[in-house]
Design a protein around this motif. Structure first.
Motif, PDB file in Angstrom:
ATOM      1  N   GLU A  90       0.836  -1.205   0.000  1.00 49.57           N
ATOM      2  CA  GLU A  90       0.000   0.000   0.000  1.00 49.57           C
ATOM      3  C   GLU A  90       0.872   1.257   0.000  1.00 49.57           C
ATOM      4  O   GLU A  90       0.578   2.237  -0.688  1.00 49.57           O
ATOM      5  CB  GLU A  90      -0.920   0.004   1.228  1.00 49.57           C
ATOM      6  CG  GLU A  90      -1.868   1.197   1.264  1.00 49.57           C
ATOM      7  CD  GLU A  90      -2.738   1.199   2.508  1.00 49.57           C
ATOM      8  OE1 GLU A  90      -3.486   2.171   2.692  1.00 49.57           O
ATOM      9  OE2 GLU A  90      -2.640   0.243   3.301  1.00 49.57           O
ATOM     10  N   LYS A 102       0.862   4.409  -2.909  1.00 42.43           N
ATOM     11  CA  LYS A 102       0.632   5.800  -2.532  1.00 42.43           C
ATOM     12  C   LYS A 102       1.898   6.650  -2.693  1.00 42.43           C
ATOM     13  O   LYS A 102       1.826   7.825  -3.072  1.00 42.43           O
ATOM     14  CB  LYS A 102       0.120   5.870  -1.092  1.00 42.43           C
ATOM     15  CG  LYS A 102      -1.267   5.250  -0.923  1.00 42.43           C
ATOM     16  CD  LYS A 102      -1.764   5.356   0.509  1.00 42.43           C
ATOM     17  CE  LYS A 102      -3.162   4.784   0.640  1.00 42.43           C
ATOM     18  NZ  LYS A 102      -3.679   4.860   2.039  1.00 42.43           N
ATOM     19  N   ARG A 125       2.355   7.749  -6.340  1.00 48.11           N
ATOM     20  CA  ARG A 125       1.548   8.924  -6.715  1.00 48.11           C
ATOM     21  C   ARG A 125       2.205  10.214  -6.239  1.00 48.11           C
ATOM     22  O   ARG A 125       2.203  11.223  -6.946  1.00 48.11           O
ATOM     23  CB  ARG A 125       0.129   8.785  -6.150  1.00 48.11           C
ATOM     24  CG  ARG A 125      -0.710   7.738  -6.854  1.00 48.11           C
ATOM     25  CD  ARG A 125      -2.178   7.901  -6.533  1.00 48.11           C
ATOM     26  NE  ARG A 125      -2.464   7.559  -5.153  1.00 48.11           N
ATOM     27  CZ  ARG A 125      -2.844   6.357  -4.749  1.00 48.11           C
ATOM     28  NH1 ARG A 125      -2.958   5.372  -5.629  1.00 48.11           N
ATOM     29  NH2 ARG A 125      -3.103   6.111  -3.479  1.00 48.11           N
ATOM     30  N   PHE A 136       6.174   7.764   1.139  1.00 49.89           N
ATOM     31  CA  PHE A 136       4.840   7.797   1.762  1.00 49.89           C
ATOM     32  C   PHE A 136       4.955   7.744   3.286  1.00 49.89           C
ATOM     33  O   PHE A 136       4.179   8.404   3.992  1.00 49.89           O
ATOM     34  CB  PHE A 136       3.996   6.624   1.267  1.00 49.89           C
ATOM     35  CG  PHE A 136       2.629   6.577   1.890  1.00 49.89           C
ATOM     36  CD1 PHE A 136       1.663   7.512   1.539  1.00 49.89           C
ATOM     37  CD2 PHE A 136       2.313   5.622   2.844  1.00 49.89           C
ATOM     38  CE1 PHE A 136       0.398   7.489   2.130  1.00 49.89           C
ATOM     39  CE2 PHE A 136       1.065   5.588   3.426  1.00 49.89           C
ATOM     40  CZ  PHE A 136       0.095   6.533   3.066  1.00 49.89           C
TER      41      PHE A 136
END
Length: 272
Positions: free
Chosen positions: A113, A117, A120, A189
């Motif tokens: 995960e 993220k 991005r 992240f």
């Protein structure tokens, strides 16, 4: 024996032929250094073994030191998860089952995960930075820079330079470029969750975008039809199509001739 230099002067030539003699002890000395180095490497063992396999390895201390080296404030649990790949958890579970441990559950979460993220954040930061830094450059040029900076090889280089190689928890060692690149995204992240989006964006600028500083632009962007790109850009600005004019030349009749050509639009020089 002192070093001797023999100078040979031929007529009025400025060229100097120098012959250097090294003392006789240099070669045996270098051979002895190499022998000692080989012995030391043999004692240390195989470098394909990750540092995490050694007794003195302390994961928590390494993770804490990692953030301090970079001058960033990380949540330790988030940073640990950023380094933990799914393959490592599967490997640990299989080892526990093979040892007959009934309660084989691990209090670990993988970073899949975080990678998505973080990807991005990296892409968005790179795109905005390039657009703000080079507002007059073409869209094609922007895309080329974005593609280069967000490539697996570039991200892996940044990840390796900050020392993530030996902290990565995975069943693969040494880690591949893809593994290093994914770890970098996960770290971004984790920093965003720990210290905010501005810190994460600055982290990307300082450690990723900075890699274009020493690159030749033609190594990143070498268009096949540069004049076509210039025409499209001028059309988008509603300006006249470019006209080329010879401005200067030297040595035109030789193989080392140099020609300087100017590009004009609306009788104004736009490049040369």
């Amino acid at each position: 024996m002192k070093a001797k230099h023999l100078y040979i002067f031929e007529r009025n030539n400025l060229a100097i032929s120098r012959r250097c003699y090294k003392p006789m002890y240099v070669a045996p000395y270098l051979r002895e250094l190499k022998r000692r180095k080989d012995v030391q490497l043999k004692k240390l063992g195989d470098f394909s073994t990750p540092r995490s396999k050694y007794i003195e390895w302390n994961l928590q201390a390494e993770i804490y030191a990692f953030g301090k080296r970079l001058g960033e404030e990380f949540d330790q649990e988030l940073l640990k998860r950023a380094f933990t790949h799914k393959s490592y958890i599967q490997q640990e579970l299989e080892q526990r089952k093979s040892l007959g441990i009934e309660d084989s559950a691990l209090a670990l979460e993988d970073n899949e995960e975080f990678i998505k993220k973080g990807d991005r954040i990296v892409s968005d930061t790179v795109a905005k930075y390039i657009k703000n830094a080079l507002p007059r450059a073409s869209t094609v040029f922007h895309k080329s820079l974005e593609t280069y900076l967000c490539s697996t090889a570039t991200l892996a280089t940044s990840s390796n330079l900050i020392g993530s190689k030996d902290i990565i928890l995975s069943n693969e060692y040494p880690p591949s470029e893809e593994l290093l690149a994914n770890t970098f995204k996960a770290i971004v992240f984790a920093l965003e969750e720990s210290s905010g989006i501005e810190k994460a964006r600055q982290f990307v600028v300082d450690l990723l975008i900075v890699q274009i500083a020493h690159k030749d632009i033609y190594e990143i962007w070498n268009p096949k039809n540069p004049m076509g790109i210039v025409c499209e850009e001028l059309e988008s600005q509603k300006r006249a199509l470019p006209e080329s004019r010879l401005m200067r030349q030297t040595g035109g009749n030789t193989i080392l001739g140099v020609f300087q050509v100017g590009l004009y639009s609306d009788r104004k020089l736009i490049g040369q």
